[in-house]
Design a protein around this motif. Structure first.
Motif, PDB file in Angstrom:
ATOM      1  N   UNK A 177       3.873   2.933  -4.305  1.00 26.62           N
ATOM      2  CA  UNK A 177       3.128   2.178  -3.296  1.00 26.62           C
ATOM      3  C   UNK A 177       1.824   1.680  -3.903  1.00 26.62           C
ATOM      4  N   UNK A 178       1.437   0.488  -3.510  1.00 26.64           N
ATOM      5  CA  UNK A 178       0.191  -0.090  -4.027  1.00 26.64           C
ATOM      6  C   UNK A 178      -1.012   0.703  -3.521  1.00 26.64           C
ATOM      7  N   UNK A 179      -1.931   1.002  -4.415  1.00 24.03           N
ATOM      8  CA  UNK A 179      -3.145   1.734  -4.033  1.00 24.03           C
ATOM      9  C   UNK A 179      -4.100   0.805  -3.283  1.00 24.03           C
ATOM     10  N   UNK A 180      -4.838   1.384  -2.359  1.00 20.17           N
ATOM     11  CA  UNK A 180      -5.926   0.645  -1.722  1.00 20.17           C
ATOM     12  C   UNK A 180      -5.528  -0.206  -0.538  1.00 20.17           C
ATOM     13  N   UNK A 181      -4.227  -0.361  -0.269  1.00 16.17           N
ATOM     14  CA  UNK A 181      -3.796  -1.179   0.859  1.00 16.17           C
ATOM     15  C   UNK A 181      -3.855  -0.377   2.158  1.00 16.17           C
ATOM     16  N   UNK A 182      -4.185  -1.007   3.282  1.00 13.67           N
ATOM     17  CA  UNK A 182      -4.069  -0.319   4.569  1.00 13.67           C
ATOM     18  C   UNK A 182      -2.638   0.184   4.760  1.00 13.67           C
ATOM     19  N   UNK A 183      -2.491   1.257   5.531  1.00 12.40           N
ATOM     20  CA  UNK A 183      -1.187   1.911   5.658  1.00 12.40           C
ATOM     21  C   UNK A 183      -0.105   0.946   6.117  1.00 12.40           C
ATOM     22  N   UNK A 184      -0.355   0.189   7.186  1.00 17.13           N
ATOM     23  CA  UNK A 184       0.686  -0.688   7.724  1.00 17.13           C
ATOM     24  C   UNK A 184       1.037  -1.820   6.772  1.00 17.13           C
ATOM     25  N   UNK A 185       0.063  -2.294   6.000  1.00 15.97           N
ATOM     26  CA  UNK A 185       0.347  -3.345   5.010  1.00 15.97           C
ATOM     27  C   UNK A 185       1.260  -2.790   3.918  1.00 15.97           C
ATOM     28  N   UNK A 242       3.175  -0.178   4.229  1.00 14.89           N
ATOM     29  CA  UNK A 242       4.448   0.169   4.858  1.00 14.89           C
ATOM     30  C   UNK A 242       5.355  -1.058   4.974  1.00 14.89           C
ATOM     31  N   UNK A 243       4.791  -2.171   5.399  1.00 20.57           N
ATOM     32  CA  UNK A 243       5.576  -3.403   5.542  1.00 20.57           C
ATOM     33  C   UNK A 243       6.194  -3.807   4.208  1.00 20.57           C
ATOM     34  N   UNK A 244       5.419  -3.669   3.156  1.00 21.93           N
ATOM     35  CA  UNK A 244       5.910  -4.002   1.812  1.00 21.93           C
ATOM     36  C   UNK A 244       7.021  -3.058   1.388  1.00 21.93           C
ATOM     37  N   UNK A 245       6.856  -1.774   1.703  1.00 20.53           N
ATOM     38  CA  UNK A 245       7.861  -0.765   1.333  1.00 20.53           C
ATOM     39  C   UNK A 245       9.163  -0.981   2.105  1.00 20.53           C
ATOM     40  N   UNK A 246       9.062  -1.188   3.425  1.00 19.62           N
ATOM     41  CA  UNK A 246      10.250  -1.323   4.275  1.00 19.62           C
ATOM     42  C   UNK A 246      11.069  -2.551   3.892  1.00 19.62           C
ATOM     43  N   UNK A 247      10.390  -3.602   3.486  1.00 17.10           N
ATOM     44  CA  UNK A 247      11.070  -4.852   3.147  1.00 17.10           C
ATOM     45  C   UNK A 247      12.083  -4.664   2.021  1.00 17.10           C
ATOM     46  N   UNK A 248      11.767  -3.763   1.085  1.00 18.25           N
ATOM     47  CA  UNK A 248      12.661  -3.548  -0.058  1.00 18.25           C
ATOM     48  C   UNK A 248      13.464  -2.254   0.036  1.00 18.25           C
ATOM     49  N   UNK A 249      13.273  -1.481   1.125  1.00 18.35           N
ATOM     50  CA  UNK A 249      13.894  -0.163   1.225  1.00 18.35           C
ATOM     51  C   UNK A 249      15.359  -0.248   1.624  1.00 18.35           C
ATOM     52  N   UNK A 280       5.643   6.149  -1.552  1.00 15.62           N
ATOM     53  CA  UNK A 280       6.172   6.198  -0.199  1.00 15.62           C
ATOM     54  C   UNK A 280       7.484   6.976  -0.239  1.00 15.62           C
ATOM     55  N   UNK A 281       7.707   7.818   0.784  1.00 16.76           N
ATOM     56  CA  UNK A 281       8.942   8.579   0.901  1.00 16.76           C
ATOM     57  C   UNK A 281       9.526   8.429   2.295  1.00 16.76           C
ATOM     58  N   UNK A 282      10.859   8.394   2.361  1.00 13.89           N
ATOM     59  CA  UNK A 282      11.572   8.605   3.616  1.00 13.89           C
ATOM     60  C   UNK A 282      12.332   9.910   3.447  1.00 13.89           C
ATOM     61  N   UNK A 283      11.958  10.927   4.234  1.00  9.34           N
ATOM     62  CA  UNK A 283      12.472  12.285   4.058  1.00  9.34           C
ATOM     63  C   UNK A 283      13.148  12.766   5.337  1.00  9.34           C
ATOM     64  N   UNK A 284      14.376  13.221   5.220  1.00  8.12           N
ATOM     65  CA  UNK A 284      15.116  13.765   6.365  1.00  8.12           C
ATOM     66  C   UNK A 284      14.972  15.275   6.340  1.00  8.12           C
ATOM     67  N   UNK A 285      14.303  15.831   7.354  1.00  8.03           N
ATOM     68  CA  UNK A 285      13.993  17.260   7.373  1.00  8.03           C
ATOM     69  C   UNK A 285      15.252  18.089   7.617  1.00  8.03           C
ATOM     70  N   UNK A 286      15.443  19.125   6.777  1.00  8.33           N
ATOM     71  CA  UNK A 286      16.621  19.986   6.870  1.00  8.33           C
ATOM     72  C   UNK A 286      16.290  21.394   7.348  1.00  8.33           C
TER      73      UNK A 286
END
Length: 342
Positions: free
Chosen positions: A66-74, A76-83, A154-160
């Motif tokens: 994840x890019x450093x220094x960006x607001x969380x939602x910005x 996140x939007x970048x991460x979700x687009x390629x996830x 950034x992580x997407x984690x499914x809790x077990x």
């Protein structure tokens, strides 16, 4: 099948965690290791992992820088687009949990954060479609953690892991079992060892040793008669060579010199404990008695929050410091000392 897991643990113990993983998971490959979180691959299903040193374990559905220094939602939007989430083997891991619903929980660092949930609709749809789960914001069965780490991932984690012991389940002064497991691991317990926790309190450390380690004999002692009686009742049908005694840790006269191989303990370090008084003097007497009852080259592992007084009491002529770990216990700074009798 190869699974990717993320497991969280008490901060400060990267070295023993690596040791536990390599010993207990023979085919483990560690991908990333942050303080308090390790990412690893293995062919083992979740039910076969058996790693009591961890607080929680998750299956990793996605991870990306994840890019450093960006607001969380910005960010996140970048991460979700390629996830594109990876669901390999997860149906087998969650089948025993028998859940039907989930909710995405966003975190920035270690703190929960609010988001516009329209941003994660694509992730939600992937989870619904691939795992046949529905979204439930009120009474969901599964947590899906959407986490941005300060290290730039950034992580997407499914809790077990569910139904773990929480802080509300602990008695005053009782240690978490995960911490006790790490303390026992640092002690390097062997099958022929004779062990003691001379400040056993509620028995947190001895209970964890009984559950997960092989040893010769284990003694749990404390000066508090009520705590000892409660522990005796709990282990009334004990068949684990566990001996529970009311004893003063500063005067273990019932034990001959050099009787023990290992001491693993959590002495009092509450600065307001009037029963102790002068802590430096208390620790000096304690260490002198520990030295007496330990065998030559015997190991002593001590969890300590009263760091200044304890280090004033340490005597290089009795013990050599092998390792020191910095951690937090109930939000308070503490150290774990691994000492060897010289």
């Amino acid at each position: 099948m190869v699974y990717t897991y993320a497991s969280s643990y008490i901060s400060g113990f990267e070295k023993p965690i690596k040791t536990v993983l390599k010993e207990r998971v023979k085919d483990v490959v560690i991908i990333k290791h942050f303080d308090g979180l390790v990412i690893y691959k293995t062919s083992l299903e979740f039910t076969k992992l058996q790693l009591p040193c961890f607080n929680n374990t998750y299956q990793v559905l996605d991870m990306a820088e994840s890019s450093h220094g960006l607001p969380y939602e910005v960010a996140l939007k970048k991460f979700v687009k390629q996830s594109k989430l990876d669901f390999s083997g997860i149906l087998k891991n969650i089948a025993p949990l028998k859940g039907k619903s989930f909710k995405i929980l966003p975190f920035d660092g270690n703190s929960p954060t609010g988001i516009n949930f329209d941003l994660v609709s694509n992730l939600e749809e992937q989870i619904k479609r691939n795992l046949n789960l529905k979204i439930d914001f009120r009474r969901h069965d599964f947590d899906v953690i959407l986490s941005r780490r300060s290290e730039g991932f950034f992580f997407v984690l499914f809790k077990l892991t569910y139904n773990r012991m929480g802080e509300k389940d602990l008695k005053k002064g009782e240690l978490r079992p995960e911490l006790c497991h790490i303390l026992a691991r640092i002690s390097d317990i062997k099958p022929n060892d004779i062990l003691i926790d001379p400040f056993c309190g509620h028995g947190s450390i001895p209970k964890e040793i009984v559950r997960n380690f092989n040893y010769n004999m284990l003694f749990a002692s404390d000066i508090d008669k009520d705590l000892i009686n409660k522990l005796k009742l709990e282990f009334k049908k004990n068949k684990k060579n566990l001996f529970i005694k009311q004893r003063d840790a500063l005067n273990l006269e019932y034990f001959e010199d050099g009787f023990f191989d290992k001491i693993t303990t959590d002495p009092p370090w509450n600065l307001y404990n009037a029963q102790v008084g002068d802590f430096s003097l208390f620790y000096k007497k304690m260490l002198k008695e520990f030295y007496r009852v330990l065998k030559s080259q015997g190991i002593c592992v001590i969890l300590m929050g009263n760091i200044e007084n304890f280090e004033q009491a340490l005597d290089d002529n009795m013990f050599k410091l092998l390792e020191k770990y910095h951690t937090l216990v109930n939000g308070k700074k503490a150290n774990v000392y691994k000492l060897i009798k010289v």
